[in-house]
Write a protein that holds these residues in place. Structure first.
Motif, short mmCIF file in Angstrom:
data_model
loop_
_atom_site.label_atom_id
_atom_site.label_comp_id
_atom_site.label_asym_id
_atom_site.label_seq_id
_atom_site.Cartn_x
_atom_site.Cartn_y
_atom_site.Cartn_z
N ARG A 198 0.93 -1.61 -0.07
CA ARG A 198 -0.02 -0.03 -0.23
C ARG A 198 1.03 0.91 0.16
NH1 ARG A 198 -5.13 -0.59 0.47
NH2 ARG A 198 -5.70 -2.80 1.62
N ILE A 199 0.31 2.06 -0.93
CA ILE A 199 1.13 3.63 -0.72
C ILE A 199 0.18 4.58 -0.13
CG2 ILE A 199 2.34 5.03 -2.23
CD1 ILE A 199 3.23 2.61 -2.71
N PRO A 200 1.07 5.37 0.91
CA PRO A 200 0.44 6.14 1.70
C PRO A 200 -0.27 7.13 0.49
CG PRO A 200 2.41 5.34 2.78
CD PRO A 200 2.28 4.86 1.62
N SER A 201 -1.20 7.67 0.88
CA SER A 201 -2.42 8.68 0.62
C SER A 201 -1.29 10.70 -0.32
CB SER A 201 -3.54 8.54 1.12
OG SER A 201 -3.26 9.54 1.82
N ASN A 202 -0.92 10.45 0.89
CA ASN A 202 -0.18 11.89 1.06
C ASN A 202 0.91 11.82 0.35
OD1 ASN A 202 1.23 9.89 3.24
ND2 ASN A 202 1.82 11.88 3.95
N CYS B 62 12.65 -0.05 -3.69
CA CYS B 62 13.65 -1.01 -3.64
C CYS B 62 14.84 0.06 -3.52
CB CYS B 62 14.13 -1.04 -5.15
SG CYS B 62 16.22 -1.91 -5.62
N ALA B 63 14.78 1.43 -4.11
CA ALA B 63 15.72 2.45 -2.76
C ALA B 63 15.65 2.59 -1.83
CB ALA B 63 16.38 3.68 -3.96
N GLY B 64 14.51 2.92 -1.44
CA GLY B 64 13.81 3.73 0.42
C GLY B 64 14.61 1.88 0.98
N ILE B 65 13.92 0.98 0.92
CA ILE B 65 13.55 -0.38 1.83
C ILE B 65 15.28 -1.20 1.96
CG2 ILE B 65 13.11 -2.12 0.09
CD1 ILE B 65 12.31 -1.98 3.51
N PRO C 6 18.92 -2.19 6.40
CA PRO C 6 20.15 -2.26 7.60
C PRO C 6 20.14 -1.20 8.30
CG PRO C 6 20.61 -1.09 5.08
CD PRO C 6 19.57 -2.10 4.97
N LEU C 7 19.35 0.06 8.29
CA LEU C 7 19.83 0.88 9.23
C LEU C 7 18.91 0.65 10.24
CD1 LEU C 7 19.74 4.08 6.78
CD2 LEU C 7 21.52 3.57 7.98
N ARG C 8 17.74 0.08 10.09
CA ARG C 8 16.42 -0.66 11.78
C ARG C 8 17.59 -1.88 12.09
NH1 ARG C 8 14.16 3.32 12.62
NH2 ARG C 8 11.87 3.93 11.71
N HIS C 9 17.93 -2.81 10.86
CA HIS C 9 18.23 -4.49 11.02
C HIS C 9 19.66 -3.83 12.24
CE1 HIS C 9 19.43 -8.13 11.35
NE2 HIS C 9 20.80 -7.99 11.79
N TRP C 10 20.78 -2.52 12.09
CA TRP C 10 21.68 -2.70 13.11
C TRP C 10 21.15 -2.15 13.75
CZ3 TRP C 10 23.23 -5.21 8.26
CH2 TRP C 10 23.69 -6.37 8.29
N LYS C 11 19.66 -0.97 14.33
CA LYS C 11 19.27 0.14 15.18
C LYS C 11 20.45 1.60 15.36
CE LYS C 11 18.25 -3.47 18.18
NZ LYS C 11 17.57 -4.35 17.10
N VAL C 12 20.28 2.36 14.03
CA VAL C 12 20.89 2.76 13.82
C VAL C 12 20.08 4.20 14.22
CG1 VAL C 12 21.84 4.89 11.62
CG2 VAL C 12 23.45 3.04 11.79
N GLY C 13 20.77 5.00 14.83
CA GLY C 13 20.44 6.48 15.94
C GLY C 13 20.96 7.20 16.42
N PRO C 14 19.76 8.01 17.77
CA PRO C 14 20.83 9.15 17.51
C PRO C 14 22.48 8.87 18.80
CG PRO C 14 18.64 9.18 18.02
CD PRO C 14 18.97 7.16 17.72
N GLY C 15 22.73 9.58 18.64
CA GLY C 15 24.30 9.38 19.10
C GLY C 15 25.35 8.70 18.21
N PRO D 274 6.47 -7.28 5.05
CA PRO D 274 6.19 -6.57 6.56
C PRO D 274 7.04 -5.01 6.57
CG PRO D 274 6.37 -8.96 7.03
CD PRO D 274 7.19 -8.81 5.73
N GLU D 275 8.37 -5.02 6.63
CA GLU D 275 9.43 -4.35 6.63
C GLU D 275 9.17 -3.35 5.44
OE1 GLU D 275 13.39 -5.06 6.99
OE2 GLU D 275 13.22 -3.59 8.69
N THR D 276 8.71 -3.49 3.84
CA THR D 276 8.89 -2.96 3.06
C THR D 276 7.68 -1.83 2.96
OG1 THR D 276 10.04 -4.48 2.23
CG2 THR D 276 8.58 -2.78 0.52
N GLN D 277 6.30 -3.15 3.58
CA GLN D 277 5.23 -1.75 4.07
C GLN D 277 5.38 -1.33 5.95
OE1 GLN D 277 2.16 -1.95 2.73
NE2 GLN D 277 1.80 -0.41 3.70
N GLU D 278 6.14 -1.44 6.36
CA GLU D 278 6.32 -0.91 7.66
C GLU D 278 7.46 0.59 6.87
OE1 GLU D 278 8.64 -2.38 11.02
OE2 GLU D 278 9.93 -0.49 10.28
N MET D 279 8.31 0.45 5.58
CA MET D 279 8.78 1.85 5.43
C MET D 279 8.26 2.59 5.02
SD MET D 279 9.98 2.70 2.51
CE MET D 279 9.64 1.44 1.55
N LEU D 280 7.24 2.14 3.91
CA LEU D 280 6.38 2.82 3.66
C LEU D 280 5.21 3.90 4.34
CD1 LEU D 280 5.26 0.76 0.08
CD2 LEU D 280 6.57 2.84 0.31
#
Ligand code: NAP
Ligand code: ZN
Ligand code: ZN
Length: 352
Positions: free
Chosen positions: A148-152, A163-166, A171-180, A302-308
């Protein structure tokens, strides 16, 4: 399984590794019970399309119809389809099916399933022919592999998320990239510019490495805190031993060891770029600081939908240059020269 009936649609294909892409007519199956038929409005142009069309990975089947950043409208659904109806705005990425039963599929990591069916370059179980991608007017996909593509979001600018998005989000999510954390992204192309946007959205300090000094201002506008011209040894040395994580999106041969040296102890360099030739890896930069060198492949459904959905919430899309279908060969040449800002997207209405 009996062979479903097929219908013809227009597409763009390459006849061999050295042929330009040109118009062709291809077959799609009539939707079966669980299928969604999609009229393709836009299709992003991934560097993988170019690698595939030119047989750089040695598994291309011709005629080759690439394209796996597909967005469009549902035009028909099979009698058993529950999640979609005619008129919905949907997307299809790099996968159109998988075995559904192996541990990878059960974990929602269909990209690692030995029986995965890629959008192009796999065997279509229904038509018993190679799968053909999104440089075409329509596609038929089993509902579990439709997103599903978000309507906004702008539809054309959302296409590259498939493709480029997911591929950068996962990998940024899998290796928990975040603040600091200090995070590097190598290469400002289709993947790289999405990597910069996501790493910034996840709260990291983002450094973009480029071979194109002219992209520095754009990199900052896209979210990079710092830009390093990778050919400048002094600029590289200034960052030695300082990164938690580096995402390498480069499509061609390059010196990966230079980036290992920029990681901290226990830092991780994740390769998502898929160059034609192997990259030489020096042992010492890895073993002396217990650094890791990893890879990552797109993302599961599931992760592709989460990313969208994340992109919908945070209003993230790709920066695109829209092209007509017959401009694709020029677009490929420009992509090879790193002259893309930052994803070509084909307006499929131009395929006549
Ligand atoms: P792209 O838009 O062409 O971007 C690649 C960027 O790499 C270029 O813009 C350039 O950035 C840099 N670059 C190119 N040649 C270089 C060289 N010789 N040395 C150093 N840097 C160079 O390509 P893309 O669509 O983002 O795809 C990138 C790679 O990822 C491709 O190999 C593709 O097949 C692969 N891929 C992998 C996955 C996966 O699941 N792992 C998914 C999709 C794509 P600068 O101008 O900033 O230097
Ligand atoms: Zn791709
Ligand atoms: Zn499986």
């Amino acid at each position: 399984m009996s062979k479903p009936r097929a219908y013809s649609v227009k597409a763009y294909s390459a006849a061999s590794a050295t042929s330009p892409l040109s118009g062709i007519s291809i077959s799609r199956r009539e939707p079966t019970e669980s299928d969604v038929q999609i009229s393709i409005l836009y299709c992003g142009v991934c560097h993988s399309d170019l690698h595939y069309v030119r047989n750089e990975w040695n598994f291309t089947q011709y005629p080759a119809v690439p394209g796996h950043e597909i967005v469009g409208k549902v035009t028909a659904v099979g009698s058993g389809v529950k999640k979609f109806k005619v008129g919905d705005t949907v997307g299809v990425g790099c996968l159109v099916d998988s075995c559904r039963t192996c541990p990878d599929c059960q974990a929602g990591l269909e990209q690692f399933c030995a029986g995965m069916v890629m959008t192009y370059g796999s065997m279509d179980r229904h038509l018993e022919a190679p799968t053909l991608g999104g440089y075409s007017q329509s596609i038929v996909v089993t509902e579990d592999f439709v997103l599903r593509i978000p309507s906004n979001l702008s539809l054309a600018a959302a296409a590259p998320l498939l493709c480029a998005g997911i591929t950068t989000y996962s990998p940024l999510r899998h290796w928990k990239v975040g603040p600091g954390q200090k995070v590097g992204v190598v290469g400002l192309g289709g993947l790289g510019h999405m990597g910069v946007k996501f790493a910034r959205a996840f709260g990291a300090h983002v450094v973009l490495f480029t071979t194109s000094p002219g992209k520095a201002a754009d990199a900052q506008r896209l979210g990079a805190h710092e830009v390093v011209v990778s050919k400048d040894e002094a600029q590289m040395a200034a960052h030695a031993g300082s990164f938690d994580f580096i995402l390498d999106t480069v499509s061609a041969t390059h010196d990966i060891n230079a980036y290992f040296n920029l990681l901290k102890r226990d830092g991780n360099l994740v390769l998502v770029g898929a160059p034609e030739k192997p990259l030489p890896v020096a042992a010492f930069p890895l073993i002396f600081r217990r650094r890791s060198f990893s890879g990552s492949l797109i993302g599961g459904l599931p992760e592709t939908q989460e990313m969208l959905d994340f992109c919908g919430k945070h209003n993230i899309t790709s920066d695109i240059e829209m092209i007509k279908m017959d401009q694709i060969n020029t677009a490929y040449e420009r992509m090879l020269k790193s002259d893309v800002k930052y994803r070509f997207v084909i307006d499929m209405a131009s395929l006549k």
